[in-house]
Design a protein around this motif. Sequence first.
Motif, PDB file in Angstrom:
ATOM      1  N   LYS A  12       0.373  -5.825   8.560  1.00 30.43           N
ATOM      2  CA  LYS A  12       0.676  -6.642   9.738  1.00 30.43           C
ATOM      3  C   LYS A  12       1.359  -5.821  10.828  1.00 30.43           C
ATOM      4  CE  LYS A  12       1.242 -11.176   7.609  1.00 30.43           C
ATOM      5  NZ  LYS A  12       2.223 -12.213   7.246  1.00 30.43           N
ATOM      6  N   ARG A  13       2.211  -4.894  10.407  1.00 34.89           N
ATOM      7  CA  ARG A  13       2.926  -4.046  11.365  1.00 34.89           C
ATOM      8  C   ARG A  13       2.100  -2.842  11.793  1.00 34.89           C
ATOM      9  NH1 ARG A  13       7.034  -4.280   7.291  1.00 34.89           N
ATOM     10  NH2 ARG A  13       6.577  -2.089   6.912  1.00 34.89           N
ATOM     11  N   ASN A  14       0.882  -2.703  11.246  1.00 36.30           N
ATOM     12  CA  ASN A  14       0.014  -1.543  11.493  1.00 36.30           C
ATOM     13  C   ASN A  14       0.703  -0.246  11.088  1.00 36.30           C
ATOM     14  OD1 ASN A  14      -2.173  -3.003  12.447  1.00 36.30           O
ATOM     15  ND2 ASN A  14      -1.364  -3.028  14.530  1.00 36.30           N
ATOM     16  N   ALA A  15       1.524  -0.304  10.058  1.00 33.53           N
ATOM     17  CA  ALA A  15       2.213   0.882   9.550  1.00 33.53           C
ATOM     18  C   ALA A  15       1.325   1.534   8.484  1.00 33.53           C
ATOM     19  CB  ALA A  15       3.549   0.497   8.945  1.00 33.53           C
ATOM     20  N   ARG A  16       1.345   2.846   8.461  1.00 30.55           N
ATOM     21  CA  ARG A  16       0.553   3.589   7.475  1.00 30.55           C
ATOM     22  C   ARG A  16       1.496   4.358   6.561  1.00 30.55           C
ATOM     23  NH1 ARG A  16      -5.091   4.028   8.780  1.00 30.55           N
ATOM     24  NH2 ARG A  16      -5.059   5.515   7.079  1.00 30.55           N
ATOM     25  N   LEU A  17       1.063   4.540   5.333  1.00 36.67           N
ATOM     26  CA  LEU A  17       1.848   5.319   4.395  1.00 36.67           C
ATOM     27  C   LEU A  17       1.732   6.801   4.734  1.00 36.67           C
ATOM     28  CD1 LEU A  17       1.004   3.696   0.959  1.00 36.67           C
ATOM     29  CD2 LEU A  17       3.149   3.592   2.185  1.00 36.67           C
ATOM     30  N   ASP A  18       2.822   7.535   4.542  1.00 42.20           N
ATOM     31  CA  ASP A  18       2.807   8.978   4.751  1.00 42.20           C
ATOM     32  C   ASP A  18       2.167   9.630   3.529  1.00 42.20           C
ATOM     33  OD1 ASP A  18       3.271  11.521   5.716  1.00 42.20           O
ATOM     34  OD2 ASP A  18       5.270  11.612   4.808  1.00 42.20           O
ATOM     35  N   THR A  19       1.023  10.247   3.724  1.00 41.46           N
ATOM     36  CA  THR A  19       0.304  10.872   2.613  1.00 41.46           C
ATOM     37  C   THR A  19       0.302  12.391   2.720  1.00 41.46           C
ATOM     38  OG1 THR A  19      -1.773  10.659   3.822  1.00 41.46           O
ATOM     39  CG2 THR A  19      -1.208   8.886   2.287  1.00 41.46           C
TER      40      THR A  19
ATOM     41  N   ASP B 105       5.123  -7.899  -5.744  1.00 37.73           N
ATOM     42  CA  ASP B 105       6.014  -7.450  -4.665  1.00 37.73           C
ATOM     43  C   ASP B 105       5.404  -6.278  -3.900  1.00 37.73           C
ATOM     44  OD1 ASP B 105       7.873  -9.402  -5.196  1.00 37.73           O
ATOM     45  OD2 ASP B 105       9.160  -8.112  -6.422  1.00 37.73           O
ATOM     46  N   GLN B 106       4.749  -5.358  -4.616  1.00 35.73           N
ATOM     47  CA  GLN B 106       4.089  -4.238  -3.942  1.00 35.73           C
ATOM     48  C   GLN B 106       2.951  -4.738  -3.057  1.00 35.73           C
ATOM     49  OE1 GLN B 106       2.933  -1.565  -7.076  1.00 35.73           O
ATOM     50  NE2 GLN B 106       4.992  -0.722  -7.286  1.00 35.73           N
ATOM     51  N   MET B 107       2.224  -5.760  -3.531  1.00 35.82           N
ATOM     52  CA  MET B 107       1.143  -6.326  -2.728  1.00 35.82           C
ATOM     53  C   MET B 107       1.710  -6.977  -1.454  1.00 35.82           C
ATOM     54  SD  MET B 107      -1.509  -9.401  -3.572  1.00 35.82           S
ATOM     55  CE  MET B 107      -0.171 -10.571  -3.484  1.00 35.82           C
ATOM     56  N   LEU B 108       2.821  -7.710  -1.578  1.00 35.53           N
ATOM     57  CA  LEU B 108       3.435  -8.327  -0.404  1.00 35.53           C
ATOM     58  C   LEU B 108       3.903  -7.270   0.594  1.00 35.53           C
ATOM     59  CD1 LEU B 108       5.581 -11.280  -1.829  1.00 35.53           C
ATOM     60  CD2 LEU B 108       3.381 -11.394  -0.664  1.00 35.53           C
ATOM     61  N   GLU B 109       4.476  -6.177   0.089  1.00 40.07           N
ATOM     62  CA  GLU B 109       4.918  -5.099   0.978  1.00 40.07           C
ATOM     63  C   GLU B 109       3.732  -4.462   1.691  1.00 40.07           C
ATOM     64  OE1 GLU B 109       7.175  -2.425  -1.440  1.00 40.07           O
ATOM     65  OE2 GLU B 109       8.735  -3.916  -1.833  1.00 40.07           O
ATOM     66  N   ALA B 110       2.612  -4.305   0.974  1.00 42.50           N
ATOM     67  CA  ALA B 110       1.408  -3.738   1.595  1.00 42.50           C
ATOM     68  C   ALA B 110       0.877  -4.659   2.687  1.00 42.50           C
ATOM     69  CB  ALA B 110       0.338  -3.488   0.534  1.00 42.50           C
ATOM     70  N   ILE B 111       0.914  -5.965   2.451  1.00 41.53           N
ATOM     71  CA  ILE B 111       0.458  -6.929   3.461  1.00 41.53           C
ATOM     72  C   ILE B 111       1.356  -6.865   4.694  1.00 41.53           C
ATOM     73  CG2 ILE B 111       0.245  -9.403   3.958  1.00 41.53           C
ATOM     74  CD1 ILE B 111      -0.753  -9.737   1.062  1.00 41.53           C
ATOM     75  N   GLU B 112       2.670  -6.763   4.463  1.00 45.08           N
ATOM     76  CA  GLU B 112       3.607  -6.664   5.593  1.00 45.08           C
ATOM     77  C   GLU B 112       3.383  -5.374   6.377  1.00 45.08           C
ATOM     78  OE1 GLU B 112       7.479  -7.132   3.880  1.00 45.08           O
ATOM     79  OE2 GLU B 112       7.121  -9.236   3.389  1.00 45.08           O
ATOM     80  N   ARG B 113       3.135  -4.269   5.669  1.00 49.37           N
ATOM     81  CA  ARG B 113       2.837  -3.010   6.367  1.00 49.37           C
ATOM     82  C   ARG B 113       1.566  -3.142   7.200  1.00 49.37           C
ATOM     83  NH1 ARG B 113       4.199  -0.522   1.474  1.00 49.37           N
ATOM     84  NH2 ARG B 113       2.005  -0.293   0.948  1.00 49.37           N
TER      85      ARG B 113
END
Length: 177
Positions: free
Chosen positions: A148-155, A138-146
């Motif tokens: 696709k949306r060109n969204a980056r994680l807040d680090t 599920d985490q991998m699917l969420e990363a793929i979706e992010r």
Amino acid sequence: TGVVPPPGFTGIAPKPGEGGTWTGPNLTPAMVKEAVISLRQAFASQNGTLPKKMKEAEEKERRNGKDESKDEPPCLYKVLEIPRKSSEDAIKKAYRKLVLLWHPDKHPTDREEADDKIRKINAAYETLGNPVKREGYDQMLEAIERKKRNARLDTTFIQPRMSIPKEFMLCPLGHPD
């Protein structure tokens, strides 16, 4: 018959062992592929179906092409035909239903297709049936979706494990002061 050969194709080539060289036009792989596809379509329209070997070749070509997902893993939820937020009991129930439906002994004519389906179903259940593997998937699917949306994680909230003194970072290594 409706078959259109590639431009410049005469269909004449030297026979093996005659020692002749090909003097025809330069055919690209795309031109040959287009000609083969048009021949297959013409054959299918005349006879109504393709021979088994042609079907197998097309299936293999389609699997090797991988145009469907562009390096994405197959959706295991779609394989088991369940929604993403399904419970463990629903996953087990769907798995058992599909195994009974696609068991190779129930499909003696299309045994290869049934074997392929069973392998996919078993692989999906192996991942989704295990809570730890499912969480990782599920985490991998969420990363793929992010992605696709060109969204980056807040680090910005991540702190380094240690603080390196500024003086040390400004001092060139290998040169004494």
